[in-house]
Motif scaffolding. Structure first.
Motif, PDB file in Angstrom:
ATOM      1  N   VAL A  56       0.839  -1.201   0.000  1.00  0.00           N
ATOM      2  CA  VAL A  56       0.000   0.000   0.000  1.00  0.00           C
ATOM      3  C   VAL A  56       0.872   1.248   0.000  1.00  0.00           C
ATOM      4  N   LEU A  57       1.957   1.225   0.789  1.00  0.00           N
ATOM      5  CA  LEU A  57       2.858   2.390   0.797  1.00  0.00           C
ATOM      6  C   LEU A  57       3.468   2.595  -0.585  1.00  0.00           C
ATOM      7  N   PHE A  58       3.879   1.478  -1.209  1.00  0.00           N
ATOM      8  CA  PHE A  58       4.476   1.592  -2.543  1.00  0.00           C
ATOM      9  C   PHE A  58       3.455   2.156  -3.535  1.00  0.00           C
ATOM     10  N   ALA A  59       2.188   1.671  -3.420  1.00  0.00           N
ATOM     11  CA  ALA A  59       1.153   2.152  -4.339  1.00  0.00           C
ATOM     12  C   ALA A  59       0.900   3.637  -4.124  1.00  0.00           C
ATOM     13  N   CYS A  60       0.891   4.079  -2.864  1.00  0.00           N
ATOM     14  CA  CYS A  60       0.729   5.509  -2.598  1.00  0.00           C
ATOM     15  C   CYS A  60       1.873   6.292  -3.222  1.00  0.00           C
ATOM     16  N   GLY A  61       3.094   5.748  -3.141  1.00  0.00           N
ATOM     17  CA  GLY A  61       4.232   6.425  -3.749  1.00  0.00           C
ATOM     18  C   GLY A  61       4.078   6.548  -5.252  1.00  0.00           C
ATOM     19  N   VAL A  62       3.641   5.459  -5.900  1.00  0.00           N
ATOM     20  CA  VAL A  62       3.475   5.504  -7.361  1.00  0.00           C
ATOM     21  C   VAL A  62       2.384   6.507  -7.727  1.00  0.00           C
ATOM     22  N   THR A  63       1.271   6.488  -6.946  1.00  0.00           N
ATOM     23  CA  THR A  63       0.188   7.427  -7.237  1.00  0.00           C
ATOM     24  C   THR A  63       0.670   8.862  -7.099  1.00  0.00           C
ATOM     25  N   GLY A  64       1.425   9.143  -6.024  1.00  0.00           N
ATOM     26  CA  GLY A  64       1.944  10.495  -5.861  1.00  0.00           C
ATOM     27  C   GLY A  64       2.858  10.880  -7.006  1.00  0.00           C
ATOM     28  N   PHE A  65       3.675   9.907  -7.439  1.00  0.00           N
ATOM     29  CA  PHE A  65       4.570  10.182  -8.567  1.00  0.00           C
ATOM     30  C   PHE A  65       3.772  10.561  -9.804  1.00  0.00           C
ATOM     31  N   LEU A  66       2.578   9.922  -9.966  1.00  0.00           N
ATOM     32  CA  LEU A  66       1.779  10.198 -11.173  1.00  0.00           C
ATOM     33  C   LEU A  66       1.007  11.499 -11.059  1.00  0.00           C
ATOM     34  N   ILE A  67       0.372  11.757  -9.892  1.00  0.00           N
ATOM     35  CA  ILE A  67      -0.586  12.862  -9.857  1.00  0.00           C
ATOM     36  C   ILE A  67       0.032  14.168  -9.380  1.00  0.00           C
ATOM     37  N   LYS A  68       1.190  14.134  -8.740  1.00  0.00           N
ATOM     38  CA  LYS A  68       1.740  15.382  -8.222  1.00  0.00           C
ATOM     39  C   LYS A  68       2.440  16.151  -9.330  1.00  0.00           C
ATOM     40  N   ARG A  69       2.390  17.476  -9.240  1.00  0.00           N
ATOM     41  CA  ARG A  69       3.030  18.307 -10.244  1.00  0.00           C
ATOM     42  C   ARG A  69       4.190  19.107  -9.675  1.00  0.00           C
ATOM     43  N   ASN A  70       4.342  19.086  -8.358  1.00  0.00           N
ATOM     44  CA  ASN A  70       5.471  19.778  -7.742  1.00  0.00           C
ATOM     45  C   ASN A  70       6.662  18.821  -7.705  1.00  0.00           C
ATOM     46  N   ILE A  71       7.803  19.276  -8.195  1.00  0.00           N
ATOM     47  CA  ILE A  71       8.943  18.353  -8.360  1.00  0.00           C
ATOM     48  C   ILE A  71       9.446  17.851  -7.005  1.00  0.00           C
ATOM     49  N   ILE A  72       9.325  18.660  -5.955  1.00  0.00           N
ATOM     50  CA  ILE A  72       9.777  18.216  -4.629  1.00  0.00           C
ATOM     51  C   ILE A  72       8.850  17.133  -4.091  1.00  0.00           C
ATOM     52  N   THR A  73       7.535  17.297  -4.307  1.00  0.00           N
ATOM     53  CA  THR A  73       6.589  16.285  -3.824  1.00  0.00           C
ATOM     54  C   THR A  73       6.765  14.973  -4.585  1.00  0.00           C
ATOM     55  N   ILE A  74       7.076  15.071  -5.880  1.00  0.00           N
ATOM     56  CA  ILE A  74       7.349  13.859  -6.653  1.00  0.00           C
ATOM     57  C   ILE A  74       8.541  13.130  -6.061  1.00  0.00           C
ATOM     58  N   PHE A  75       9.543  13.907  -5.670  1.00  0.00           N
ATOM     59  CA  PHE A  75      10.728  13.319  -5.058  1.00  0.00           C
ATOM     60  C   PHE A  75      10.384  12.644  -3.736  1.00  0.00           C
ATOM     61  N   MET A  76       9.484  13.275  -2.957  1.00  0.00           N
ATOM     62  CA  MET A  76       9.068  12.658  -1.691  1.00  0.00           C
ATOM     63  C   MET A  76       8.305  11.369  -1.939  1.00  0.00           C
ATOM     64  N   SER A  77       7.545  11.297  -3.045  1.00  0.00           N
ATOM     65  CA  SER A  77       6.837  10.051  -3.364  1.00  0.00           C
ATOM     66  C   SER A  77       7.828   8.923  -3.620  1.00  0.00           C
ATOM     67  N   ILE A  78       8.977   9.263  -4.241  1.00  0.00           N
ATOM     68  CA  ILE A  78       9.991   8.236  -4.477  1.00  0.00           C
ATOM     69  C   ILE A  78      10.524   7.719  -3.145  1.00  0.00           C
ATOM     70  N   GLU A  79      10.744   8.639  -2.188  1.00  0.00           N
ATOM     71  CA  GLU A  79      11.190   8.207  -0.859  1.00  0.00           C
ATOM     72  C   GLU A  79      10.157   7.291  -0.213  1.00  0.00           C
ATOM     73  N   LEU A  80       8.869   7.602  -0.444  1.00  0.00           N
ATOM     74  CA  LEU A  80       7.800   6.762   0.117  1.00  0.00           C
ATOM     75  C   LEU A  80       7.883   5.352  -0.459  1.00  0.00           C
ATOM     76  N   MET A  81       8.143   5.244  -1.766  1.00  0.00           N
ATOM     77  CA  MET A  81       8.278   3.923  -2.378  1.00  0.00           C
ATOM     78  C   MET A  81       9.449   3.168  -1.763  1.00  0.00           C
ATOM     79  N   LEU A  82      10.581   3.866  -1.566  1.00  0.00           N
ATOM     80  CA  LEU A  82      11.750   3.200  -0.977  1.00  0.00           C
ATOM     81  C   LEU A  82      11.429   2.703   0.432  1.00  0.00           C
ATOM     82  N   ASN A  83      10.638   3.483   1.186  1.00  0.00           N
ATOM     83  CA  ASN A  83      10.270   3.068   2.533  1.00  0.00           C
ATOM     84  C   ASN A  83       9.398   1.824   2.512  1.00  0.00           C
TER      85      ASN A  83
END
Lengths: 173, 100
Positions: B13-40
């Motif tokens: 679920v955490l990984f899926a949230c990360g992928v979703t954030g990577f897709l729907i976010k438009r702020n480059i910093i938030t996209i980067f945080m989504s990648i950290e979420l996937m790694l977690n």
């Protein structure tokens, strides 16, 4: 029983933080909910008996990396993100797709992975054992990561330096 | 006692949230945080499997993932600063040219 209750509480905090990261428009709110996710993940590691990993998670992830993020957000004065046509399309297709995908994965995991249970403290991960593995069996990868970190530091300095200051250094040097 | 599959579902679920954030976010910093979420999320499954198979090397891998994440965060944030300096925006939709 206590383990299950703790797992559920902190797992719920984890998922809530992750969803909040997606919902919030301002990056600083997203960063703080990511800190909440990482802190509750550290508790999950404690439940799995990985005390040292939990400590490193809090220190390195929730501490160092997130401070770096917050620092950059403040430095660039990042505001709320704008809604664009592309992001609407991504929301329209991305969220249902990911919901379907994660439900499928959850269903497969729950129905097909048997009923083996992970007991807390079944695998004590004391720092002595970890150090023995890290500095003996995994010595070469450990040294390679130190080179990686060195290269990352140099890359960060070069990339973040102002172009004028590099030219100035060239003229002086 | 918690079944292994619960940890794996949480990690998924955490990984899926990360992928979703990577897709729907438009702020480059938030996209980067989504990648950290996937790694977690991946880290959680590493630790759960380490506890399941009584193999400490899974926890060692978590350290390596953390080191790579730290290096990635440092370089990535430096790139974000450089992008902001040249384009004055953090919106990835407006960063669509390789060369200005």
């Amino acid at each position: 029983m206590l383990h299950l209750v703790l797992f559920l509480i902190f797992g719920a905090i984890c998922v809530a933080g992750a969803v909040n990261l997606l919902v919030q428009r301002h990056p600083i709110n997203s960063a703080l909910s990511l800190v909440a996710v990482m802190a509750s993940l550290a508790v999950e590691y404690l439940l799995l008996g990985a005390e040292f990993v939990a400590a490193v998670q809090v220190i390195v992830y929730a501490g160092a990396i997130m401070v770096l993020f917050v620092f950059v957000i403040m430095l660039l004065n990042a505001g709320e993100e704008a809604r664009t046509g592309g992001s609407r399309v991504a929301i329209l297709f991305g969220i249902p797709g990911m919901l379907a995908g994660s439900l499928l994965v959850a269903w497969v995991l729950i129905t097909h992975s048997g009923t083996q249970e992970v007991s807390a403290g079944a695998l004590p991960g004391p720092p002595r054992e970890i150090a023995n593995l890290l500095f003996h069996d995994f010595l070469l990868p450990f040294e390679v990561t130190s080179v990686l970190v060195l290269i990352a530091i140099m890359g960060a300095v070069v990339l973040a330096a102002r172009p004028e200051s590099i030219e100035q250094q060239k003229r002086e040097g | 006692m918690v079944p292994l599959s619960y940890y794996l579902v949480l990690s998924g679920v955490l990984f899926a949230c990360g992928v979703t954030g990577f897709l729907i976010k438009r702020n480059i910093i938030t996209i980067f945080m989504s990648i950290e979420l996937m790694l977690n999320g991946v880290n959680l499954s590493f630790v759960a499997f380490a506890a399941h198979w009584h193999a400490l090397s899974g926890q060692i891998f978590v350290f390596f993932v953390m080191v790579v994440a730290a290096a990635e965060a440092a370089v990535g944030l430096a790139i974000i600063i450089a992008v902001y300096r040249t384009r004055e925006t953090l919106n990835v939709d407006q960063v669509n040219l390789l060369k200005l």
